[in-house]
Scaffold this motif. Structure first.
Motif, PDB file in Angstrom:
ATOM      1  N   THR A 299     -68.457  33.723  22.851  1.00 59.78           N
ATOM      2  CA  THR A 299     -67.258  33.676  22.014  1.00 59.78           C
ATOM      3  C   THR A 299     -66.332  32.545  22.434  1.00 59.78           C
ATOM      4  O   THR A 299     -65.792  31.820  21.590  1.00 59.78           O
ATOM      5  CB  THR A 299     -66.519  35.026  22.065  1.00 59.78           C
TER       6      THR A 299
ATOM      7  N   ASN B  13     -67.860  29.247  21.332  1.00 53.56           N
ATOM      8  CA  ASN B  13     -67.692  29.097  19.885  1.00 53.56           C
ATOM      9  C   ASN B  13     -66.255  28.718  19.540  1.00 53.56           C
ATOM     10  O   ASN B  13     -65.994  27.845  18.711  1.00 53.56           O
ATOM     11  CB  ASN B  13     -68.102  30.394  19.193  1.00 53.56           C
ATOM     12  N   TRP B  14     -65.309  29.388  20.176  1.00 51.13           N
ATOM     13  CA  TRP B  14     -63.889  29.124  19.930  1.00 51.13           C
ATOM     14  C   TRP B  14     -63.551  27.669  20.284  1.00 51.13           C
ATOM     15  O   TRP B  14     -62.910  26.964  19.502  1.00 51.13           O
ATOM     16  CB  TRP B  14     -63.062  30.078  20.777  1.00 51.13           C
ATOM     17  N   ASN B  15     -63.987  27.234  21.463  1.00 45.50           N
ATOM     18  CA  ASN B  15     -63.659  25.882  21.922  1.00 45.50           C
ATOM     19  C   ASN B  15     -64.318  24.817  21.054  1.00 45.50           C
ATOM     20  O   ASN B  15     -63.697  23.801  20.724  1.00 45.50           O
ATOM     21  CB  ASN B  15     -64.059  25.716  23.387  1.00 45.50           C
ATOM     22  N   ILE B  16     -65.571  25.023  20.653  1.00 41.18           N
ATOM     23  CA  ILE B  16     -66.262  24.048  19.807  1.00 41.18           C
ATOM     24  C   ILE B  16     -65.608  23.981  18.430  1.00 41.18           C
ATOM     25  O   ILE B  16     -65.397  22.893  17.882  1.00 41.18           O
ATOM     26  CB  ILE B  16     -67.760  24.401  19.703  1.00 41.18           C
ATOM     27  N   THR B  17     -65.261  25.132  17.877  1.00 42.39           N
ATOM     28  CA  THR B  17     -64.599  25.156  16.571  1.00 42.39           C
ATOM     29  C   THR B  17     -63.242  24.465  16.644  1.00 42.39           C
ATOM     30  O   THR B  17     -62.873  23.700  15.746  1.00 42.39           O
ATOM     31  CB  THR B  17     -64.437  26.607  16.077  1.00 42.39           C
ATOM     32  N   ALA B  18     -62.499  24.707  17.706  1.00 40.87           N
ATOM     33  CA  ALA B  18     -61.188  24.059  17.865  1.00 40.87           C
ATOM     34  C   ALA B  18     -61.342  22.546  17.976  1.00 40.87           C
ATOM     35  O   ALA B  18     -60.580  21.785  17.365  1.00 40.87           O
ATOM     36  CB  ALA B  18     -60.473  24.617  19.096  1.00 40.87           C
TER      37      ALA B  18
ATOM     38  N   SER C 252     -63.839  20.668  16.814  1.00 42.31           N
ATOM     39  CA  SER C 252     -64.293  20.090  15.552  1.00 42.31           C
ATOM     40  C   SER C 252     -63.191  20.116  14.489  1.00 42.31           C
ATOM     41  O   SER C 252     -63.196  19.296  13.591  1.00 42.31           O
ATOM     42  CB  SER C 252     -65.540  20.819  15.044  1.00 42.31           C
ATOM     43  N   ALA C 253     -62.253  21.052  14.623  1.00 47.57           N
ATOM     44  CA  ALA C 253     -61.130  21.115  13.684  1.00 47.57           C
ATOM     45  C   ALA C 253     -59.989  20.195  14.106  1.00 47.57           C
ATOM     46  O   ALA C 253     -58.999  20.067  13.394  1.00 47.57           O
ATOM     47  CB  ALA C 253     -60.625  22.543  13.574  1.00 47.57           C
TER      48      ALA C 253
END
Length: 94
Positions: free
Chosen positions: A35, A38-43, A45-46
């Motif tokens: 989790t 996932n959170w860090n990668i999504t942040a 990429s955003a």
């Protein structure tokens, strides 16, 4: 790490694991790690700038006493539903 502990200690841990196991702690850690990644990668990429990356320990259950659940009033439940994008329907007979 294994080079720093004695064979006796290793055998004690092996017996402990055979008797008690570490299943739920390892599952919690595995899910928390996935989790956080996932959170860090999504942040990233955003384009979200964070001072420090999110840690897996942020997603682990707290070890303190949880707050006891309380009964919500009808109005509180309606407000929560409205804040989540819900729609309020009222029965004319009630």
């Amino acid at each position: 790490m294994l080079a720093t502990i004695s064979a006796e200690t290793l055998l004690e841990w092996r017996e402990y694991y055979a008797e008690h196991g570490f299943a739920h702690q390892m599952d919690n850690w595995r899910f928390a790690t996935a989790t956080a990644a996932n959170w860090n990668i999504t942040a990233m990429s955003a384009g979200v700038k964070m001072d420090t990356p999110v840690s897996p320990s942020d997603f682990l259950p707290s070890t303190g006493d949880p707050e006891p659940p309380r009964e919500l009033t009808d109005e509180e439940l309606m407000d929560l539903g409205a804040s989540a994008g819900g729609m309020r329907f009222e029965c004319p007979d009630s």
